[in-house]
Design a protein around this motif. Structure first.
Motif: not given
Length: 507
Positions: A43-44, A46, A8, A40, A5
């Protein structure tokens, strides 16, 4: 995956490395997945991410509420991208696949898109385009493979029914000149069903364009190979045997050289040889070059008898006649289900065709002697479609045709092998044939158990060096031997005889 995991930071950039490296990492072999890329991206930066195709089907992420007309404009290519602020969220839309749109990426954030987030989205669009293009290419290749596989099967089915002209015409588009010959050998390779595609690819490479390689539609473990004989040479056969020798748990059985119109006969020979190959150290076998009864017959008398027996079919249209006879030849050697799969028709169609031939010949196909006689006639006409003119008065029946010194000696030598067994295998086999291959009826006649009948017939197979329980040409040769010696009654072909309506033939 545990331990993999990425954490970030508040600025949306992975603490363990730059976002560009992480994005490019999504293109590694084995890691290429549009769902992973969408996750990805979410998550990167938001954000919420949705990817759909031009029909509106969701490909990755979660469907986001957005203006349908704006999404449609992007999907149809009217605009390449859009940015809107709706319901308190900032939404970016981008079309994938310029100049033809393949999908629409929607990204929604509660915060405005800064320069970094905008760059990440733009680069992600490029990666997703690459992955979608790759997926489309793979899908097209699979469709092409399926179409080619279907074409190979269609050619095999045409060869099986003896339609050589059509088979050559169909094959000419992809394999020019492959069947510009009159003879071929047929091979059947057997391996694990799960690895058949790999075996087929290896066979394609080994044959180097000199054979038709088909995934058997009836047996998942089998590949069927038709190898034309070019200038007297079988180029594919030796390479296939070498290939089998290099692959454990793989077997190959081959036919003798046959005319293309006898592809179905050659296939039956290859299946018989495959049964032998399973017990050979090299896992390979060729159909035994043994003395067949038709080779001991007067060829003109044989052809004259065959023509007269099949004469009731002569008034049929050529295509219909060929279709009926080819189906009957296969149906005599295999079950109705397998024959149907090989020919690409329904089981009911196979039975209807055979019943039509049965009616035209006024024959009873539940009788094995009748089947043996009709199969002999069918093979004779297929082997020599245009031969010398037969005698004006051919033999009246198959028994008369068989009553010659060479055939009597052959039949006595073949069946005489069974005399050494104290169980009287010869009597059991003769009674079993007379009962249409039905073990229960044979048991009633002999006063023994049906399983004992099967055991006796199975024990006779290695002695005779012929398969009996499986049916086909081996069994019919044994039937002809009995007829030659007068151990069985003359088959009722052309004379409506139904002595045993309750007898069922082995299928």
């Amino acid at each position: 995956m545990a331990g993999s995991r990425t954490d970030y930071g508040h600025d949306g950039v992975g603490a363990s490395g730059s976002w560009a490296d992480e994005l490019l990492d999504q293109l590694r072999p084995g890691a290429r997945d549009i769902g992973r890329v969408a996750a990805w991206l979410a998550a990167t930066i938001d954000a919420e991410v949705s990817l759909q195709d031009v029909t509106g089907t969701l490909l990755a992420g979660d469907r986001l509420p957005a203006a349908d007309d704006l999404i449609m404009d992007v999907a149809t290519g009217r605009i390449a991208s859009a940015a809107v602020h709706t319901q308190g969220r900032h939404v970016r839309l981008a079309g994938l696949g310029h100049p033809v749109t393949k999908g629409v990426l929607a990204v929604a954030r509660s915060r405005p898109f800064d320069r970094r987030a905008t760059d990440i989205v733009a680069r992600t669009v490029w990666v997703l385009e690459v992955l979608l293009r790759e997926r489309e290419t793979v899908s097209a290749e699979r469709r092409l493979d399926r179409a080619t596989s279907d074409l190979r099967l269609a050619i095999l089915q045409l060869l099986m029914v003896g339609d050589i002209i059509a088979a050559r015409r169909v094959a000419a588009g992809l394999w020019p000149g492959l069947f510009d010959t009159d003879t071929a050998c047929v091979y059947v390779l057997e391996g694990h069903a799960a690895r058949r595609d790999d075996l087929a690819e290896d066979c394609q490479e080994a044959a180097d364009g000199h054979a038709l390689i088909v995934r058997c539609p009836a047996v998942d473990e089998h590949l069927i190979v038709v190898a034309p004989i070019d200038r007297g040479q079988d180029r594919a056969g030796p390479e296939l045997r070498t290939l089998v020798g290099e692959r454990p748990d793989t077997f190959i059985g081959g036919s003798v050289r046959q005319n293309l119109v006898q592809t179905a006969t050659a296939y039956g020979q290859a299946v018989s040889a495959l049964a032998v190959a399973r017990f050979r150290p090299d896992r390979a076998a060729v159909y035994a070059e043994r003395t067949h009864p038709e080779r001991l017959m007067n060829p003109l008398a044989l052809r004259g008898w065959a023509d007269r027996l099949l004469r009731p079919l002569d008034d049929l249209p050529h295509h219909t006649r060929a279709e009926l006879l080819a189906t009957t030849r296969l149906g005599f050697s295999f079950t109705a289900v397998k024959t149907a799969i090989i020919l690409g028709v329904s089981r009911n169609t196979v039975r209807a065709r055979m019943e039509r031939v049965e009616g035209l010949l006024d024959a009873d196909f539940s009788d094995l002697t009748t089947r043996a006689a009709v199969q002999l006639a069918l093979n004779t006409q297929a082997a020599v479609p245009d031969g010398p003119r037969p005698p004006a008065t051919p033999p009246a029946g198959v028994t008369e045709l068989l009553r010659t010194d060479p055939l009597l000696a052959w039949a006595d030598g073949l069946l005489g092998r069974l005399a050494t067994d104290t169980r009287d295998l010869r009597r059991t086999v003769r009674t079993w044939i007379a009962a249409g291959g039905n073990a229960e009826r044979t048991a009633q006649v002999l006063g023994i158990h049906a399983q004992t009948v099967r055991d006796h017939v199975r024990s006779a197979e290695p002695v005779l060096e012929r398969q009996l329980l499986a049916g086909g040409s081996d069994l019919y040769e044994v039937v002809l031997a009995h007829l030659a010696l007068g151990d069985l009654d003359e088959p009722a072909v052309g004379r409506a005889k139904r002595d045993h309506p309750d007898v069922t033939v082995h299928e």
